[in-house]
Design a protein around this motif. Structure first.
Motif, mmCIF file in Angstrom:
data_model
loop_
_atom_site.group_PDB
_atom_site.id
_atom_site.type_symbol
_atom_site.label_atom_id
_atom_site.label_comp_id
_atom_site.label_asym_id
_atom_site.label_seq_id
_atom_site.Cartn_x
_atom_site.Cartn_y
_atom_site.Cartn_z
ATOM 1 N N SER A 22 -10.260 -1.317 -3.430
ATOM 2 C CA SER A 22 -10.935 -2.437 -4.092
ATOM 3 C C SER A 22 -10.522 -2.613 -5.550
ATOM 4 C CB SER A 22 -12.446 -2.284 -3.985
ATOM 5 O OG SER A 22 -12.866 -1.072 -4.582
ATOM 6 N N ARG A 32 -2.758 -8.653 -5.620
ATOM 7 C CA ARG A 32 -2.868 -8.890 -4.187
ATOM 8 C C ARG A 32 -1.651 -9.674 -3.707
ATOM 9 N NH1 ARG A 32 -4.761 -13.864 -2.506
ATOM 10 N NH2 ARG A 32 -5.591 -15.174 -4.137
ATOM 11 N N ARG A 61 -7.632 -1.816 -6.987
ATOM 12 C CA ARG A 61 -6.283 -2.399 -7.004
ATOM 13 C C ARG A 61 -6.347 -3.876 -6.626
ATOM 14 N NH1 ARG A 61 -0.993 -0.379 -3.623
ATOM 15 N NH2 ARG A 61 -1.177 1.453 -4.955
ATOM 16 N N ASP A 62 -7.172 -4.190 -5.633
ATOM 17 C CA ASP A 62 -7.280 -5.577 -5.177
ATOM 18 C C ASP A 62 -7.794 -6.507 -6.270
ATOM 19 O OD1 ASP A 62 -6.403 -4.665 -2.723
ATOM 20 O OD2 ASP A 62 -8.403 -4.685 -1.804
ATOM 21 N N ASP A 111 0.812 -1.221 0.000
ATOM 22 C CA ASP A 111 0.000 0.000 0.000
ATOM 23 C C ASP A 111 0.842 1.266 0.000
ATOM 24 O OD1 ASP A 111 -2.312 -1.440 -0.142
ATOM 25 O OD2 ASP A 111 -2.929 -1.082 1.924
#
Length: 157
Positions: free
Chosen positions: A142, A149, A144-145, A123
């Motif tokens: 969300s 991950r 980016r996820d 992050d």
């Protein structure tokens, strides 16, 4: 569309490499490949490049370029470039001018403070996604996820 899953150890290896380069006053660069066996970090041979304006940049040597070409197995693709900056994580004009990866969906991960930022996790990094002929920022969250991950259970190779 499945996210790129990065093993925790891959990021630990990247952090150690970037911190080592930073201790010498230079950025570092590496590639992340992905295929049927998961993701792996590939660190090519590189050397400091100060250019006309000074700075802390590096360039991948000819031997490093060959290493990158030989590191891909069948069904693998370089999906991300990960590199360090001396201070904040952002995509610099030099990063934009030298995209390294140009395929749709490729990722560019910029690690702040010569790799030290990875001690606090992904992050702290700037993550950008290649869309058409430009890079679009993926801030933590969300969206980016959906693309990327970290999985402590995944094995580094």
């Amino acid at each position: 569309m499945s996210p790129l899953v990065l093993p925790t150890q891959l990021l630990a290896d990247a952090r150690m490499f970037f911190e080592d380069r930073g201790a010498r006053g230079h950025e570092g660069t590496a590639m992340i490949k992905s295929g049927p066996n998961g993701a792996a970090l590939v660190v090519p041979q590189q050397r400091p490049w100060r250019g006309t304006g000074g700075g802390v940049s590096v360039e991948v040597t000819r031997a490093g370029q060959i290493e990158l070409a030989l590191a891909l197995e069948p069904e693998e693709l370089y999906v991300a470039r990960i590199h360090s900056h001396p201070a904040e994580a952002f995509h610099s004009p030099a990063d934009d001018a030298n995209p390294v990866l140009t395929h749709e969906g490729a990722l560019s991960i910029v690690v702040p403070f010569f790799g030290l930022g990875l001690r606090l996790g992904l992050d702290t990094c700037a993550v950008l996604r290649r869309e058409g002929d430009r890079w679009r920022s993926l801030p933590p969250g969300s969206e980016r996820d959906l693309r990327l991950r970290v999985d402590p259970e995944a094995e580094a190779r």
